[in-house]
Motif scaffolding. Structure first.
Motif, mmCIF file in Angstrom:
data_model
loop_
_atom_site.group_PDB
_atom_site.id
_atom_site.type_symbol
_atom_site.label_atom_id
_atom_site.label_comp_id
_atom_site.label_asym_id
_atom_site.label_seq_id
_atom_site.Cartn_x
_atom_site.Cartn_y
_atom_site.Cartn_z
ATOM 1 N N VAL A 60 47.120 -39.970 54.384
ATOM 2 C CA VAL A 60 45.996 -40.780 54.842
ATOM 3 C C VAL A 60 44.688 -40.336 54.204
ATOM 4 N N VAL A 61 43.705 -41.243 54.271
ATOM 5 C CA VAL A 61 42.336 -40.949 53.870
ATOM 6 C C VAL A 61 41.465 -41.298 55.070
ATOM 7 N N THR A 62 40.561 -40.389 55.428
ATOM 8 C CA THR A 62 39.674 -40.654 56.553
ATOM 9 C C THR A 62 38.441 -41.406 56.067
ATOM 10 N N ILE A 63 37.657 -41.857 57.016
ATOM 11 C CA ILE A 63 36.419 -42.552 56.681
ATOM 12 C C ILE A 63 35.479 -41.628 55.916
ATOM 13 N N GLY A 64 35.546 -40.338 56.205
ATOM 14 C CA GLY A 64 34.698 -39.364 55.526
ATOM 15 C C GLY A 64 35.213 -38.963 54.156
ATOM 16 N N GLY A 65 36.385 -39.484 53.744
ATOM 17 C CA GLY A 65 36.913 -39.193 52.419
ATOM 18 C C GLY A 65 37.837 -38.001 52.363
ATOM 19 N N ILE A 66 38.323 -37.534 53.498
ATOM 20 C CA ILE A 66 39.228 -36.385 53.530
ATOM 21 C C ILE A 66 40.659 -36.889 53.380
ATOM 22 N N TYR A 67 41.369 -36.330 52.397
ATOM 23 C CA TYR A 67 42.765 -36.674 52.173
ATOM 24 C C TYR A 67 43.635 -35.673 52.911
ATOM 25 N N GLY A 68 44.737 -36.145 53.484
ATOM 26 C CA GLY A 68 45.644 -35.248 54.163
ATOM 27 C C GLY A 68 46.925 -35.955 54.553
ATOM 28 N N ILE A 95 40.676 -43.015 60.597
ATOM 29 C CA ILE A 95 41.572 -43.151 59.446
ATOM 30 C C ILE A 95 41.231 -44.476 58.763
ATOM 31 N N SER A 96 40.844 -44.390 57.487
ATOM 32 C CA SER A 96 40.463 -45.621 56.788
ATOM 33 C C SER A 96 41.648 -46.278 56.094
ATOM 34 N N SER A 97 42.600 -45.479 55.585
ATOM 35 C CA SER A 97 43.745 -46.094 54.927
ATOM 36 C C SER A 97 44.909 -45.123 54.854
ATOM 37 N N VAL A 98 46.085 -45.705 54.699
ATOM 38 C CA VAL A 98 47.303 -44.936 54.484
ATOM 39 C C VAL A 98 47.650 -45.087 53.016
ATOM 40 N N ILE A 99 47.905 -43.971 52.352
ATOM 41 C CA ILE A 99 48.213 -43.988 50.925
ATOM 42 C C ILE A 99 49.704 -44.198 50.749
ATOM 43 N N THR A 100 50.056 -45.214 49.971
ATOM 44 C CA THR A 100 51.448 -45.474 49.658
ATOM 45 C C THR A 100 51.720 -45.058 48.220
ATOM 46 N N ASP A 101 52.975 -45.035 47.842
ATOM 47 C CA ASP A 101 53.333 -44.657 46.473
ATOM 48 C C ASP A 101 52.737 -45.623 45.463
ATOM 49 N N LYS A 102 52.690 -46.907 45.796
ATOM 50 C CA LYS A 102 52.133 -47.898 44.879
ATOM 51 C C LYS A 102 50.655 -47.646 44.631
ATOM 52 N N LYS A 105 50.268 -44.692 42.327
ATOM 53 C CA LYS A 105 50.588 -45.045 40.944
ATOM 54 C C LYS A 105 49.474 -45.861 40.314
ATOM 55 N N SER A 106 48.905 -46.796 41.073
ATOM 56 C CA SER A 106 47.818 -47.609 40.515
ATOM 57 C C SER A 106 46.582 -46.759 40.275
ATOM 58 N N ALA A 107 46.329 -45.779 41.144
ATOM 59 C CA ALA A 107 45.192 -44.888 40.934
ATOM 60 C C ALA A 107 45.410 -44.045 39.678
ATOM 61 N N LYS A 108 46.634 -43.564 39.477
ATOM 62 C CA LYS A 108 46.939 -42.795 38.273
ATOM 63 C C LYS A 108 46.828 -43.678 37.034
ATOM 64 N N ALA A 109 47.266 -44.923 37.139
ATOM 65 C CA ALA A 109 47.171 -45.838 36.006
ATOM 66 C C ALA A 109 45.715 -46.114 35.666
ATOM 67 N N ASP A 110 44.883 -46.271 36.695
ATOM 68 C CA ASP A 110 43.461 -46.495 36.456
ATOM 69 C C ASP A 110 42.830 -45.307 35.750
ATOM 70 N N THR A 111 43.184 -44.087 36.169
ATOM 71 C CA THR A 111 42.609 -42.913 35.526
ATOM 72 C C THR A 111 43.114 -42.786 34.098
ATOM 73 N N SER A 112 44.377 -43.125 33.848
ATOM 74 C CA SER A 112 44.884 -43.041 32.480
ATOM 75 C C SER A 112 44.214 -44.092 31.597
ATOM 76 N N LYS A 113 43.899 -45.260 32.157
ATOM 77 C CA LYS A 113 43.193 -46.278 31.388
ATOM 78 C C LYS A 113 41.795 -45.801 31.028
ATOM 79 N N THR A 114 41.116 -45.200 31.984
ATOM 80 C CA THR A 114 39.769 -44.720 31.705
ATOM 81 C C THR A 114 39.802 -43.579 30.702
ATOM 82 N N GLU A 115 40.845 -42.743 30.768
ATOM 83 C CA GLU A 115 40.976 -41.657 29.792
ATOM 84 C C GLU A 115 41.206 -42.225 28.397
ATOM 85 N N SER A 116 42.028 -43.272 28.283
ATOM 86 C CA SER A 116 42.281 -43.862 26.967
ATOM 87 C C SER A 116 41.020 -44.539 26.434
ATOM 88 N N VAL A 117 40.242 -45.141 27.304
ATOM 89 C CA VAL A 117 38.992 -45.756 26.880
ATOM 90 C C VAL A 117 38.032 -44.681 26.387
#
Length: 136
Positions: A60-68, A95-102, A105-117
């Motif tokens: 999960v991610v909290t409203i304050g931005g804490i991952y756990g 709790i602002s959101s629940v992190i799923t595998d998808k 993966k999309s967050a990792k893809a976004d970071t890899s795109k920005t790295e390639s740019v």
């Protein structure tokens, strides 16, 4: 002083002019409902379902931005493990959101795109510097 002009102005409006004066307000209310109120209600219902479905092991991610990871749940609170020996108790509404595998993966893809740019930009800068040195 004559009161006749005031009496004429206060005369009841015809049904056509009443409709033309109420119609724009009705359209504005309708637009607000479909573009603001209805989507907000849908989002709130989805959030309530997500909070009610929290279980042990959810990332999960909290409203304050804490991952756990949810360690345990109670009626109105959840205990989130944020590090090896650190657990924090939060209200369920924090709790602002629940992190799923998808989403991971999309967050990792976004970071890899920005790295390639960034890599492409660095290559362009290097070639520009090389060209300018050759021209000197």
């Amino acid at each position: 002083m004559s009161f006749i002009p005031f009496l004429q102005a206060a005369a009841p409006a015809t049904s056509g002019s009443l409709l033309m004066s109420v119609l724009p307000f009705g359209l504005i209310i309708l637009i607000f409902y479909f573009f603001i109120i209805r989507p907000q209600n849908k989002k709130q219902k989805e959030t309530e379902k997500m909070i009610a479905a929290l279980k042990k092991g959810d990332k999960v991610v909290t409203i304050g931005g804490i991952y756990g990871v949810v360690s345990s749940t109670r009626e109105s609170t959840v205990i989130v493990k944020v590090d090896d020996g650190t657990k924090i108790e939060f209200a369920r509404t924090a709790i602002s959101s629940v992190i799923t595998d998808k989403s991971e993966k999309s967050a990792k893809a976004d970071t890899s795109k920005t790295e390639s740019v960034k890599a492409d930009e660095e290559k362009k800068e290097e070639s520009t510097q090389t060209n300018s040195e050759e021209n000197k």
